[in-house]
Design an enzyme around this catalytic site. Structure first.
Site, PDB file in Angstrom:
ATOM      1  CG  HIS A 170     -51.503 -39.016  44.257  1.00 21.00           C
ATOM      2  ND1 HIS A 170     -52.081 -39.761  43.247  1.00 21.00           N
ATOM      3  CD2 HIS A 170     -52.535 -38.665  45.057  1.00 21.00           C
ATOM      4  CE1 HIS A 170     -53.388 -39.839  43.429  1.00 21.00           C
ATOM      5  NE2 HIS A 170     -53.690 -39.178  44.539  1.00 21.00           N
TER       6      HIS A 170
ATOM      7  CG  HIS B  75     -56.089 -34.695  45.648  1.00 19.03           C
ATOM      8  ND1 HIS B  75     -56.886 -34.910  44.551  1.00 19.03           N
ATOM      9  CD2 HIS B  75     -55.538 -35.895  45.954  1.00 19.03           C
ATOM     10  CE1 HIS B  75     -56.831 -36.187  44.207  1.00 19.03           C
ATOM     11  NE2 HIS B  75     -56.022 -36.811  45.046  1.00 19.03           N
TER      12      HIS B  75
ATOM     13  CG  HIS C 166     -57.265 -40.785  41.796  1.00 21.01           C
ATOM     14  ND1 HIS C 166     -56.724 -39.666  41.238  1.00 21.01           N
ATOM     15  CD2 HIS C 166     -57.125 -40.640  43.143  1.00 21.01           C
ATOM     16  CE1 HIS C 166     -56.271 -38.867  42.198  1.00 21.01           C
ATOM     17  NE2 HIS C 166     -56.500 -39.426  43.367  1.00 21.01           N
TER      18      HIS C 166
ATOM     19  CD  GLU D  24     -58.427 -44.119  46.539  1.00 16.02           C
ATOM     20  OE1 GLU D  24     -58.912 -43.532  45.564  1.00 16.02           O
ATOM     21  OE2 GLU D  24     -58.223 -43.554  47.643  1.00 16.02           O
TER      22      GLU D  24
ATOM     23  CG  ASP E 175     -56.543 -35.855  49.838  1.00 14.07           C
ATOM     24  OD1 ASP E 175     -56.639 -34.931  49.024  1.00 14.07           O
ATOM     25  OD2 ASP E 175     -56.810 -37.038  49.559  1.00 14.07           O
TER      26      ASP E 175
HETATM   27  N1  ADE Z   1     -59.752 -36.734  45.805  1.00 16.44           N
HETATM   28  C1  ADE Z   1     -58.998 -36.414  46.837  1.00 16.44           C
HETATM   29  N2  ADE Z   1     -58.433 -37.510  47.375  1.00 16.44           N
HETATM   30  C2  ADE Z   1     -58.842 -38.564  46.638  1.00 16.44           C
HETATM   31  C3  ADE Z   1     -58.608 -39.945  46.684  1.00 16.44           C
HETATM   32  N3  ADE Z   1     -57.820 -40.512  47.597  1.00 16.44           N
HETATM   33  N4  ADE Z   1     -59.211 -40.713  45.767  1.00 16.44           N
HETATM   34  C4  ADE Z   1     -60.000 -40.162  44.847  1.00 16.44           C
HETATM   35  N5  ADE Z   1     -60.254 -38.868  44.760  1.00 16.44           N
HETATM   36  C5  ADE Z   1     -59.675 -38.068  45.659  1.00 16.44           C
HETATM   37 ZN    ZN Z   2     -55.623 -38.827  45.229  1.00 15.05          ZN
END
Ligand code: ADE
Ligand code: ZN
Length: 330
Positions: free
Chosen positions: A12, A14, A192, A195, A274
């Site tokens: 996971h 991005h 996603h 979260e 990220d």
């Molecule tokens: N886009 C990039 N990081 C993200 C995250 N943690 N949750 C949702 N969208 C994202």
């Molecule tokens: Zn993510």
């Protein structure tokens, strides 16, 4: 011990979220775009909360203008992954940012990313696969166009379809059509969920989108029946502990449910999401988990074997990566 040399699988990330701040700053300078507001004094990314994070993310992404920028980004991203011992990584790539969901432009971006990935595999032995990703707050119509890009490029490097973005915007079910398109194209699915919203969001992802993996999914822990379902349905969670703590989903790692989920029998994996946005990398993630929960190299080996089992890749790639993981002495 240092976990740097331990071979790792990361499911996971991005691609834009992996952009080093200096790289974005230099692109902004070349284009005479003032992005000074999105950086901290010490050179990191600056934002107040998750929703502001999404804005800063999109501002940073706005200077990634051409396929060649994504080629350079892919190289920088994979160098950092390889440096942390990652041997197989999947990344979310959005046609929204790569060519504005135009299929022909998307092909050009993808080809630049893929060329960079092929070179990185040759030079550093790291394997990358791409998951075409819809952005939830761009809405279901945009997601269908994204799914069309996914259909047109499915197979080989592109192995999955997913969705990120603002979990408070619309419902998972609003995107069922786009996910059906991707499923028909033979792509693996993830979204996603859980979260920012609670267990119902994870249930909706399973019921309405029929995904095999969940991005984050950690708030499923609040509902024991759902935890049972995750086990029965063999769902893998792409857990990003550092991201969750940095963004305030949990106040600290001690309160994070990853260890409890794992102990109950849920398939959990570890990723960075990220990395520069959350000041993390896979080595730091492992060190923190080890310090907090006492996990050692044997636990991480099992975790990585679980991750490659759930990877969106062909069987030959899976077997090759699994062999590297299995031959590690721990
Ligand atoms: N886009 C990039 N990081 C993200 C995250 N943690 N949750 C949702 N969208 C994202
Ligand atoms: Zn993510």
């Amino acid at each position: 011990m240092s976990y740097k040399s331990l071979p790792k699988v990361e499911l996971h990330t991005h691609i834009e979220g992996a952009a080093p701040p200096d790289f974005i700053r230099s692109l902004a300078k070349e284009q005479s775009v003032d992005l000074s507001g999105i950086f901290t004094e010490d050179g990191g990314y600056a934002y107040r909360d998750f929703w502001h994070f999404l804005e800063v993310y999109e501002a940073a992404t706005s200077v990634l203008k051409a396929p060649q920028d994504y080629a350079r980004l892919t190289r920088a991203f994979l160098e950092n992954c390889a440096e942390a011992g990652v041997i197989y990584v999947e990344t979310f790539i959005s046609p929204d940012f790569c060519g504005g969901r135009d299929v022909s432009a998307w092909r050009d971006y993808l080809s630049a990313i893929q060329d960079a990935a092929t070179e990185a595999e040759r030079d550093m032995g790291i394997t990358l696969r791409g998951i075409v990703t819809a952005v939830r707050h761009f809405g279901p119509d945009a997601a269908r166009e994204t799914a069309r890009c996914a259909q047109e490029t499915a197979g080989g490097f592109i192995t999955g379809f997913g969705m990120g973005g603002d979990e408070k915007s619309g419902t998972q079910g609003d995107f069922a059509y786009a996910f059906d398109m991707a499923r028909e194209a033979g792509l693996h699915l993830t979204t996603h969920a859980g979260e920012w919203n609670g267990p119902d969001e994870v249930r909706a992802a399973l019921d309405d989108l029929r995904v095999q993996r969940i991005g984050h999914g950690v708030r499923a822990f609040e509902d024991p029946a759902l935890v049972e379902r995750l086990i029965e349905d063999d769902i893998t969670l792409e857990v990003c502990p550092g991201s969750n703590v940095f963004l305030g989903v949990y106040p600290d790692l001690a309160s994070h449910p990853i260890a409890k989920l794992r102990d109950r029998g849920v398939k959990v994996t570890v990723s960075t999401d990220d990395p520069p946005f959350f000041r993390t990398d896979m080595v730091k993630e492992y060190e923190n988990l080890s310090r907090q929960f006492g996990w050692d190299a044997t636990d991480f080996k099992a975790l990585n074997l679980s991750a490659i089992g759930a990877a969106f890749c062909d069987d030959a790639t899976r077997a090759r990566v699994r062999k590297i993981l299995e031959t590690q002495d721990v």
